[in-house]
Design a protein around this motif. Sequence first.
Motif, PDB file in Angstrom:
ATOM      1  N   ALA A 183      71.299 -63.254  72.645  1.00  0.00           N
ATOM      2  CA  ALA A 183      70.248 -64.176  73.087  1.00  0.00           C
ATOM      3  C   ALA A 183      69.096 -63.455  73.774  1.00  0.00           C
ATOM      4  O   ALA A 183      67.976 -63.989  73.833  1.00  0.00           O
ATOM      5  N   HIS A 186      66.643 -62.660  70.791  1.00  0.00           N
ATOM      6  CA  HIS A 186      66.668 -63.530  69.613  1.00  0.00           C
ATOM      7  C   HIS A 186      65.241 -63.724  69.110  1.00  0.00           C
ATOM      8  O   HIS A 186      64.401 -64.317  69.790  1.00  0.00           O
ATOM      9  N   TRP A 189      62.869 -67.020  69.048  1.00  0.00           N
ATOM     10  CA  TRP A 189      62.340 -67.649  70.252  1.00  0.00           C
ATOM     11  C   TRP A 189      61.044 -66.974  70.665  1.00  0.00           C
ATOM     12  O   TRP A 189      60.986 -65.742  70.744  1.00  0.00           O
ATOM     13  N   ALA A 192      60.618 -63.632  72.958  1.00  0.00           N
ATOM     14  CA  ALA A 192      61.888 -62.974  73.248  1.00  0.00           C
ATOM     15  C   ALA A 192      61.886 -61.519  72.811  1.00  0.00           C
ATOM     16  O   ALA A 192      62.314 -60.641  73.548  1.00  0.00           O
ATOM     17  N   ARG A 204      63.482 -67.727  80.721  1.00  0.00           N
ATOM     18  CA  ARG A 204      63.361 -68.429  79.457  1.00  0.00           C
ATOM     19  C   ARG A 204      63.760 -69.887  79.642  1.00  0.00           C
ATOM     20  O   ARG A 204      64.541 -70.217  80.516  1.00  0.00           O
ATOM     21  N   ASN A 207      66.641 -74.181  76.798  1.00  0.00           N
ATOM     22  CA  ASN A 207      67.079 -74.440  75.418  1.00  0.00           C
ATOM     23  C   ASN A 207      66.964 -73.183  74.558  1.00  0.00           C
ATOM     24  O   ASN A 207      66.966 -73.255  73.330  1.00  0.00           O
ATOM     25  N   GLN A 208      66.867 -72.016  75.213  1.00  0.00           N
ATOM     26  CA  GLN A 208      66.861 -70.730  74.511  1.00  0.00           C
ATOM     27  C   GLN A 208      67.930 -69.841  75.140  1.00  0.00           C
ATOM     28  O   GLN A 208      67.665 -68.773  75.679  1.00  0.00           O
ATOM     29  N   ASN A 212      72.810 -72.146  73.135  1.00  0.00           N
ATOM     30  CA  ASN A 212      72.075 -72.644  71.970  1.00  0.00           C
ATOM     31  C   ASN A 212      72.413 -71.851  70.710  1.00  0.00           C
ATOM     32  O   ASN A 212      72.562 -72.421  69.629  1.00  0.00           O
ATOM     33  N   ASP A 218      69.022 -76.831  69.563  1.00  0.00           N
ATOM     34  CA  ASP A 218      67.777 -76.462  70.230  1.00  0.00           C
ATOM     35  C   ASP A 218      67.535 -77.325  71.468  1.00  0.00           C
ATOM     36  O   ASP A 218      66.406 -77.423  71.952  1.00  0.00           O
ATOM     37  N   ASN A 398      70.174 -70.145  81.154  1.00  0.00           N
ATOM     38  CA  ASN A 398      69.133 -69.167  81.462  1.00  0.00           C
ATOM     39  C   ASN A 398      68.779 -69.218  82.946  1.00  0.00           C
ATOM     40  O   ASN A 398      67.613 -69.034  83.337  1.00  0.00           O
TER      41      ASN A 398
END
Length: 451
Positions: A183, A186, A189, A192, A204, A207-208, A212, A218, A398
């Motif tokens: 993550a 990723h 996103w 990122a 972040r 939802n990242q 997820n 998402d 996050n």
Amino acid sequence: MAAPPDPDQPRTVQLAAAILQHTTSIESYLQQNGLPSPSFAPGAPPKLPLPPNVEQQLAAALGALDELNALLLGPMGWLLNQVGHAYDLCSLHALYRYKIPAQLAVGEEVSVAEIARRCDADEDAMARLVQHAVTNYLLVRPRPGHVAHSATSAMLANVPVLHDFIGNVCEDMWPSAHKVVPALAHTAWPGAAADGATAAKSGRPPNQTAHNLAEGTDVPFFETLKGDQERARRFASAMSMLQTMPGFEPTAALEAYDWGALGHGATVVDVGGSAGTFAVALTDKHPDLHVIVQDLPDVIDKARAELPARSADRVALQSHDFFTPQPVTSADAYFFRMILHDWSDDYCLRILRQLISALKPGARVVINDLSIPPPGATTLYEERQVRCKDIAMMAMFNSKERTMDEWTGLVAEADPRFRLRSVVQLPASPIGLIEFTWEPEPAPAVAEAAE
């Protein structure tokens, strides 16, 4: 107090001596107070009932044991030990998913083949999982090919909220753990991959996350819960279980802060107060206080059905989204219990700044949340427990656990008119309590002494 280690002895011998000394002190306390020794037998206490001074001996013994284990295994053995942990939850997950503790009666010895039959599961696979559980002390093996309850499995069978807590860990959190590192970069996103350092510092969006990636969704974790009633129920039950764990109980915050000093008839706003567990405990101890519990509408609706009658005239329930301006003006204190660690710095700043329009001079903001100990303040074993929670926050939200310096810096960044008043680390607990006051007027200048 433990005797200082003999500097002429190897470190392993020093640690072994410390373990013996601390353990002897613990056993002496238990015997002197008519309490049972630690045991794997069903019915053993879920936690040793120790006062703070003996609790320190326990922490020291566990820290020394952990270090001794690492030293005796050696670098290769310790590394392989870490690799093995990747699969340690498999048997616990099986106990949860197949409700294995509920399949046994206390005192009953059951063959692994019979366990598989009762669970309607593959015999070979179930036998292997169950026997792995034995090696983790989750079950005991009274004779080859058979298992029986241990203290842990008996507790799982008899405490539904503990069963839900294990389910939350195994089915909500564990699947996200192996996605934490992927993550970080990723590429789907925004930002990122291009500027990972900047994204990590600012935080972040929720939802990242590793969650997820693991679930192919998402939406943030809390939105995921809204679409699954059973999962949401299990999570709420698991969080109620957390409220009963040593150091996490509402009473810990009651004892660590002088709520009576707020004054007769003072108003406390419990922001994100869920079902009002803390508010009820607070008004039971300080019946002259008035507490307003704020949370999202569905949480407040549930709280209304559960609020004890004795609290009806002292605890008010109010729907409120803490990302919008605080509607209760001129309260004496605004309390955040285990709320802000669910959010990254950017989101915490938004939450804290929503208070500003409601604050009167001298209003208190009290944060009751986990605090990562400074290096060297605890054993690595104790620090690891909090660091694991920190990684879990990263995986699911996050968000992060913070040191005391990070907490105070975060609030100062929200607005310099928040002035630090007090900091308390709760005894035998990773939780801290930090108090700020709202001081909109600058402090008067101090005249220089005449020369």
